[in-house]
Design a protein around this motif. Structure first.
Motif, PDB file in Angstrom:
ATOM      1  N   GLU A 155       0.887  -1.120  -0.117  1.00  0.00           N
ATOM      2  CA  GLU A 155       0.101   0.142   0.087  1.00  0.00           C
ATOM      3  C   GLU A 155       0.834   1.074  -0.048  1.00  0.00           C
ATOM      4  OE1 GLU A 155      -1.870  -1.232   4.066  1.00  0.00           O
ATOM      5  OE2 GLU A 155      -1.354   0.982   4.447  1.00  0.00           O
ATOM      6  N   ALA A 156       0.254   2.480  -0.102  1.00  0.00           N
ATOM      7  CA  ALA A 156       1.001   3.713   0.220  1.00  0.00           C
ATOM      8  C   ALA A 156       0.489   4.511   1.057  1.00  0.00           C
ATOM      9  CB  ALA A 156       0.815   4.257  -1.074  1.00  0.00           C
ATOM     10  N   GLY A 157       1.163   5.149   1.931  1.00  0.00           N
ATOM     11  CA  GLY A 157       0.693   6.276   2.861  1.00  0.00           C
ATOM     12  C   GLY A 157       0.717   7.486   1.902  1.00  0.00           C
ATOM     13  N   MET A 158      -0.252   8.315   2.249  1.00  0.00           N
ATOM     14  CA  MET A 158      -0.451   9.550   1.332  1.00  0.00           C
ATOM     15  C   MET A 158      -1.175  10.666   1.924  1.00  0.00           C
ATOM     16  SD  MET A 158      -2.052   9.460  -2.540  1.00  0.00           S
ATOM     17  CE  MET A 158      -0.503   9.504  -3.461  1.00  0.00           C
ATOM     18  N   GLY A 159      -0.726  12.010   1.567  1.00  0.00           N
ATOM     19  CA  GLY A 159      -1.581  13.062   2.128  1.00  0.00           C
ATOM     20  C   GLY A 159      -2.863  13.101   1.453  1.00  0.00           C
ATOM     21  N   ARG A 160      -3.997  13.166   2.032  1.00  0.00           N
ATOM     22  CA  ARG A 160      -5.297  13.276   1.318  1.00  0.00           C
ATOM     23  C   ARG A 160      -5.368  14.499   0.085  1.00  0.00           C
ATOM     24  NH1 ARG A 160     -10.969  11.565   2.548  1.00  0.00           N
ATOM     25  NH2 ARG A 160      -9.971   9.944   3.803  1.00  0.00           N
ATOM     26  N   PRO A 161      -4.856  15.471   0.703  1.00  0.00           N
ATOM     27  CA  PRO A 161      -4.744  16.640  -0.415  1.00  0.00           C
ATOM     28  C   PRO A 161      -3.827  16.392  -1.558  1.00  0.00           C
ATOM     29  CG  PRO A 161      -4.199  17.612   1.872  1.00  0.00           C
ATOM     30  CD  PRO A 161      -4.198  15.876   1.882  1.00  0.00           C
ATOM     31  N   VAL A 162      -3.066  15.249  -1.501  1.00  0.00           N
ATOM     32  CA  VAL A 162      -2.199  15.024  -2.615  1.00  0.00           C
ATOM     33  C   VAL A 162      -2.890  14.169  -3.401  1.00  0.00           C
ATOM     34  CG1 VAL A 162       0.088  13.871  -3.107  1.00  0.00           C
ATOM     35  CG2 VAL A 162      -0.169  15.197  -1.006  1.00  0.00           C
ATOM     36  N   LEU A 163      -3.505  13.262  -2.889  1.00  0.00           N
ATOM     37  CA  LEU A 163      -4.337  12.369  -3.525  1.00  0.00           C
ATOM     38  C   LEU A 163      -5.618  13.319  -4.498  1.00  0.00           C
ATOM     39  CD1 LEU A 163      -5.411   9.619  -4.645  1.00  0.00           C
ATOM     40  CD2 LEU A 163      -6.850   9.282  -2.788  1.00  0.00           C
ATOM     41  N   HIS A 164      -6.161  14.024  -3.777  1.00  0.00           N
ATOM     42  CA  HIS A 164      -7.204  14.917  -4.259  1.00  0.00           C
ATOM     43  C   HIS A 164      -6.691  15.512  -5.576  1.00  0.00           C
ATOM     44  CE1 HIS A 164     -10.984  14.410  -1.597  1.00  0.00           C
ATOM     45  NE2 HIS A 164     -10.198  13.678  -1.063  1.00  0.00           N
ATOM     46  N   GLU A 165      -5.498  16.157  -5.470  1.00  0.00           N
ATOM     47  CA  GLU A 165      -4.981  16.833  -6.353  1.00  0.00           C
ATOM     48  C   GLU A 165      -4.398  16.259  -7.544  1.00  0.00           C
ATOM     49  OE1 GLU A 165      -5.387  20.037  -6.937  1.00  0.00           O
ATOM     50  OE2 GLU A 165      -3.805  20.249  -8.783  1.00  0.00           O
TER      51      GLU A 165
END
Ligand SMILES: Cc1cc2nc3c(=O)[nH]c(=O)nc-3n(C[C@H](O)[C@H](O)[C@H](O)COP(=O)(O)OP(=O)(O)OC[C@H]3O[C@@H](n4cnc5c(N)ncnc54)[C@H](O)[C@@H]3O)c2cc1C
Length: 366
Positions: A95-105
């Motif tokens: 899996e990947a950890g990710m900032g939510r804003p990064v995914l949304h962008e």
């Protein structure tokens, strides 16, 4: 087609539908695309579904790839190292950890690049659907008449009501906490820390950042003033020492902390009425213990676009979509809620079996 809600399900469907050649407009009620800056685990099944829209590698590169979970006690001593199986193939991260804003962008930018029309500060006032078309009146007084409408407006979906579909979010008795922190050097894997009453953990989301998570059992989910959030989260983490204590002491700013009551939902009936259909949390919202919400939302979005592209009529596509998604989502919501209940009631011996069941369900092909 019109999509209500520019979250994970709505934007992914915008991308998939544009790739299939549909005209797409998204209306998002928030005034801009900014989302709260907390972290998210993008699981293998979520990344596998993103592969269908060529975003698996983009998301992996923008996040922090994860291969293992280290289970620790409250003092931070590692008791067990779990190599996580990957549904993405040999050598690929689990899996990947990710900032939510990064995914949304990433999703917003790709949808725009593919020619979807994206509007903010706008919602739907009324919906009228018949066998051939759906008409929608927006807040700004304009109307749209389109082939189908996707309600991707989250667990409290107004589209669900407007389409006459039933489903009531239920509070599960748990509050989810997340805090954005600087990533300590040792946090290259998921860490969980078993405390006396609950498990907390840390997930890396980039070279610099990670997030601390915990779930608190709470009968009454009353709101807490923003300026108390950091102090309260540190208080909850007080029983932990060692590694987690070191990170706990850096949780000082209210803006670092997100606290949300867990509401579970499953629309146990058709997910469409006429030419309006639901996806993501609007149709099914699991408890966070299985970390399956984003994956289910992304899967819905790509499966629906695939069925729309393949079928010669919208009704057939909506039926095929429901048939592929309904039982899978129901089983996962039920398992996630059972997990949350077992966690809350301290039935720790049941947790592993439920987790295994949930993960096997998520790993099954869509
Ligand atoms: C604290 C917390 C942590 C979580 N962590 C994880 C995790 O680590 N991994 C994971 O897989 N899942 C996680 N989840 C679950 C995951 O966030 C959701 O399952 C996922 O966001 C669902 O996507 P969605 O697009 O269906 O809904 P949402 O993300 O809720 O998006 C709905 C969108 O619709 C918009 N909207 C709402 N009403 C209207 C309206 N009337 N008109 C127009 N627009 C509207 C909203 O503003 C929003 O942009 C977490 C959830 C919470 C609460």
């Amino acid at each position: 087609m019109l999509i209500v809600g520019g979250g994970i399900a709505g934007l992914t469907h915008a991308i998939a539908a544009r790739r299939a050649g549909f005209d797409v407009e998204v209306v998002e009620v928030r005034p801009d695309w900014a989302v709260a800056g907390w972290g998210l685990s993008l699981t293998g099944p979520a990344l596998r579904a993103l592969r269908a829209v060529d975003l698996e590698d983009v998301c992996l590169a923008a996040g922090y790839p994860i291969f293992r979970t280290l289970n620790c006690d409250a003092a931070g001593t590692v008791h067990n190292v779990m190599e996580l199986p990957s549904v993405l193939g040999p050598g690929r991260p689990a899996e990947a950890g990710m900032g939510r804003p990064v995914l949304h962008e990433i999703l917003r930018a790709r949808a725009a690049e593919l020619g979807a029309t994206l509007r903010t500060g706008l919602s739907v006032q009324a919906v009228e659907t018949n066998a051939d078309q759906i008409s929608v009146r927006l807040d700004d007084g304009t109307t749209r008449t389109t082939d189908y409408l996707l309600g991707a407006d989250g667990v409290r979906s107004r589209t669900r009501e407007q389409l006459g579909l039933t489903g009531e979010p239920r509070y599960t008795g748990q509050m989810v906490w997340r805090a954005l922190v600087d990533r300590p050097e040792w946090a290259t894997d998921i860490h969980t820390f078993g405390g006396p009453t609950f498990t907390a953990g840390l997930i890396p989301i980039s070279a610099d950042k990670g997030y601390v998570f915990l779930t608190e059992g709470l009968d009454d989910p009353e709101p807490l003033a923003g300026d108390l959030l950091a102090d309260r989260m540190r208080e909850l983490l007080a029983p932990f020492s060692g590694r987690l204590a070191e990170v706990r002491d850096t949780i000082t700013e209210p803006g670092q902390v997100v606290r949300r009551p867990v509401h579970a939902l499953f629309v146990d009936g058709p997910w469409h009425a006429g030419r309006g259909v639901l996806a993501g949390d609007a149709a099914h919202s699991p408890s966070p213990q299985l970390v399956s919400g984003a994956a289910l939302a992304i899967e819905d979005a790509v499966v629906l676009a695939g069925e729309m592209a393949a079928a010669d009529d919208v009704e057939k596509a909506l039926l095929a979509y429901g048939a592929r998604r309904h039982d899978r989502a129901r089983a996962l919501v039920e398992t996630s809620v059972a997990l949350g209940r077992a966690e809350r009631e301290g039935r720790r011996d049941e947790l592993h079996a439920l987790q295994r069941k949930g993960h096997a369900g998520m790993a099954a092909p869509i």
